[in-house]
Design a protein around this motif. Sequence first.
Motif, PDB file in Angstrom:
ATOM      1  N   ASP A 123       0.812  -1.228   0.000  1.00  0.00           N
ATOM      2  CA  ASP A 123       0.000   0.000   0.000  1.00  0.00           C
ATOM      3  C   ASP A 123       0.842   1.274   0.000  1.00  0.00           C
ATOM      4  N   ALA A 124       2.170   1.141  -0.112  1.00  0.00           N
ATOM      5  CA  ALA A 124       3.005   2.346  -0.151  1.00  0.00           C
ATOM      6  C   ALA A 124       2.915   2.997  -1.528  1.00  0.00           C
ATOM      7  N   SER A 125       2.911   4.320  -1.552  1.00  0.00           N
ATOM      8  CA  SER A 125       2.931   5.027  -2.834  1.00  0.00           C
ATOM      9  C   SER A 125       4.352   4.978  -3.393  1.00  0.00           C
ATOM     10  N   VAL A 126       4.452   5.011  -4.711  1.00  0.00           N
ATOM     11  CA  VAL A 126       5.778   4.999  -5.353  1.00  0.00           C
ATOM     12  C   VAL A 126       5.930   6.266  -6.191  1.00  0.00           C
ATOM     13  N   ILE A 127       6.998   7.004  -5.956  1.00  0.00           N
ATOM     14  CA  ILE A 127       7.273   8.207  -6.742  1.00  0.00           C
ATOM     15  C   ILE A 127       8.596   7.982  -7.479  1.00  0.00           C
ATOM     16  N   ARG A 128       8.567   8.200  -8.771  1.00  0.00           N
ATOM     17  CA  ARG A 128       9.801   8.048  -9.564  1.00  0.00           C
ATOM     18  C   ARG A 128      10.388   9.426  -9.799  1.00  0.00           C
ATOM     19  N   VAL A 129      11.720   9.522  -9.611  1.00  0.00           N
ATOM     20  CA  VAL A 129      12.366  10.842  -9.718  1.00  0.00           C
ATOM     21  C   VAL A 129      13.536  10.749 -10.696  1.00  0.00           C
ATOM     22  N   THR A 130      13.985  11.928 -11.096  1.00  0.00           N
ATOM     23  CA  THR A 130      15.166  12.010 -11.957  1.00  0.00           C
ATOM     24  C   THR A 130      16.064  13.134 -11.465  1.00  0.00           C
ATOM     25  N   GLY A 131      17.383  12.895 -11.596  1.00  0.00           N
ATOM     26  CA  GLY A 131      18.326  13.955 -11.236  1.00  0.00           C
ATOM     27  C   GLY A 131      18.423  14.999 -12.333  1.00  0.00           C
ATOM     28  N   GLY A 132      17.838  14.682 -13.529  1.00  0.00           N
ATOM     29  CA  GLY A 132      17.874  15.639 -14.632  1.00  0.00           C
ATOM     30  C   GLY A 132      16.623  16.493 -14.684  1.00  0.00           C
ATOM     31  N   ALA A 175      12.691  17.601 -16.140  1.00  0.00           N
ATOM     32  CA  ALA A 175      11.405  16.932 -16.389  1.00  0.00           C
ATOM     33  C   ALA A 175      11.266  16.659 -17.876  1.00  0.00           C
ATOM     34  N   SER A 176      10.614  15.554 -18.214  1.00  0.00           N
ATOM     35  CA  SER A 176      10.435  15.203 -19.616  1.00  0.00           C
ATOM     36  C   SER A 176       8.956  15.202 -19.951  1.00  0.00           C
ATOM     37  N   ASP A 177       8.629  15.770 -21.132  1.00  0.00           N
ATOM     38  CA  ASP A 177       7.220  15.793 -21.550  1.00  0.00           C
ATOM     39  C   ASP A 177       6.715  14.378 -21.837  1.00  0.00           C
ATOM     40  N   ASP A 178       7.647  13.502 -22.217  1.00  0.00           N
ATOM     41  CA  ASP A 178       7.247  12.123 -22.546  1.00  0.00           C
ATOM     42  C   ASP A 178       6.929  11.316 -21.300  1.00  0.00           C
ATOM     43  N   ARG A 179       7.593  11.623 -20.202  1.00  0.00           N
ATOM     44  CA  ARG A 179       7.398  10.860 -18.960  1.00  0.00           C
ATOM     45  C   ARG A 179       7.016  11.811 -17.830  1.00  0.00           C
ATOM     46  N   PRO A 180       5.812  12.376 -17.891  1.00  0.00           N
ATOM     47  CA  PRO A 180       5.449  13.386 -16.875  1.00  0.00           C
ATOM     48  C   PRO A 180       5.374  12.816 -15.458  1.00  0.00           C
TER      49      PRO A 180
END
Lengths: 438, 259
Positions: A205-214, A216-221
Amino acid sequence: MKAVEEAIRSDAPPTRVVVVEDDQASADVLQRRLQANGMVVSVAHDGQRGIALVEELLPDLVLLDVMLPDTDGYDVCLRIKSNSSTAPIPVIFLSARGEVVDKVRGLSCGAADYITKPFQAAELLARIDAVLGQARNPRVPRLVRTVDRSGGARLRARVAIGDSALAGHVERLLGSRFDIADGSEAPDVLIVEGNAPVPADAPEDASVIRVTGGRASDDRPEIVPVDAQLPRIVDLVVREERLDQDLSAAAEALIVLAAAVASHDRPSQGHSERVAARAVQIGRALGLDESTRMTIRLGALLKDVGNARLPAALLAKQGELTPDERAMLERHPILGEELLGGFNRLSGLLPIVRHHHERLDGTGYPDGLRAELIPLEVRIVTVADRFEALLTDRPDRPGVSEAEAVRILQGAVARGELDAAVVAALATQIRSNGGQQP
Amino acid sequence: MNARNRRVTTKVVAAHEADAERRHEHRFQVSESVARLVMRTTANNLPLSRDDRPYQWSTTTYCDTVAWSIYRSAQRGSAMQLRIREYHRTRPRQVLGPGTAWIEFKDDEEDTSLKERYGVPMESARSFLRSEPAISDLNHGLAERAGRLLKDGARPVCVTQYNRLAYSSLDSSVRITADHNLMYFALPWETTDEDDPSPLGSLLAMEPDVIVEMKWYSDLPHWAVDLHQYLKENTKEERPSKFIVAMRHLLGENGAARK
């Protein structure tokens, strides 16, 4: 006059004033003076009408004479300040009584100001401006008790990112708003990098947040850049998901179970809804917050869900029950708790389901709990349940009027079965609604 | 429905006040104008009570058991009242809040009373209500009897609030008070683990008049005898205690109670 000038300039709604003054001439002069300064004025000539007018109009200000024909202004002021919907309305006393004790008494009743007659119009308007200004800009009281809001508690985040520099940066950013979980603590939210897999030991039941050090990408909002906005975004996502989970779990349970009960327990159709509505009203009268009232409502709706596991013939039986049948019927709170026990999100309702037939003196069922062990929410639902049952026609007796039902419940209070304050709150409601007669 | 567990572990030494002997106590329900005359005469003969700020709000929380044993005893003419008193400049909307609490024990008989009270921090008063030994030297006389009531399950059940104007002789032999704006409230039954201030329940009733009380030890001075007579002649009703009136409203035993 500042408030009036502002109102006129800004097209803001005019200040609405209720004047409670028994002297017709004084009331007329005052009304014209206030109207000339842009206020909408309503006048009552005695205390009872004054209170009714204040409750109906919810004005911005009340100007109150002390000496009234049916009561005194102190009584009127206290009633205004004792009603949660009118309590915030500022009251100014206008009185010929100018002794210090009169002023102290008026102010101690909750009035914002006390002006002695005769007064200069300019002074009255200046004081009205000052009082309205304070009422519009309430300061937070200095000694407000910290409220324990489970919904506002800090959430726990685990950063599962292989790159130690990026992981450290994310932990520092989230540390202002989240507790950082180590490997042994179950997190509310997991932070992973890009497309990396979610750790196998992560709670479902934990939420998952995906992050990037770069960037933001329009393809992967859905992949969030690591910057100052990260804590706010993570917080919003987690809370939104939790709310959805709570609501969907509760709604699903309610729909399924309420329908099951309704089809199984025909004679009491609609009873749970009436009990829920009544219990929420009592909860509101006792000043309980919205979240507690929601718990009460859902608990009242589902309190008899255990009936779904009893034989239909038993529930439909008319006439006296045998001792065995009674014992079986009195198991419905336990059966209800067992049914709902599988829904984690409904765990807060379980005390209501299990204990709504307990009595303060310990003679109730199923556990024979005494007063100090029965939560207030349960006591409220118990009173609402018994009250609504008394109003309903049954095979063995006709329903009674609301006023008579209150009297019967007061008898139960005197015998030590029900919470006197809960019944008193119900009685106040019934009295203020005129107490439906048979 | 979460229980909270905060416990006082050290004992406090309470400020202690007690009546020297049983006092006569008469109550009168009078109009505002009669009360003004009475208090004017009183002010000519007695000083303002040093302990009572004029027109401060007194909030009294009364205890009873589920079976209402204290109230039933009081109706029979003799009872031990157990109550918590708080003082404020403006009317509070909750009881048992932070600050000083006075734990009061009052042994009422038909015409006389004996009172003893202890001033302590509210957290100690709450511990006392839970029958925890939080206050030193509180194990004799009235306090011991009150302790037995608590062990029998007595808890806060109703509240009175009023503005009091009090005059008292320096030797405390005569005390005359006028209570204005007297209000009676219900108080939901508390679970034993609750330690936060309790919001007032429903307003049960408001007194339309003023309650004047005269208390004295042995003989009244001449002026007070006359005043007592004046009060008897002008009273609307000789009153039972506020506790009894509050409980009548709470249990719906007040007949045509004014609301």
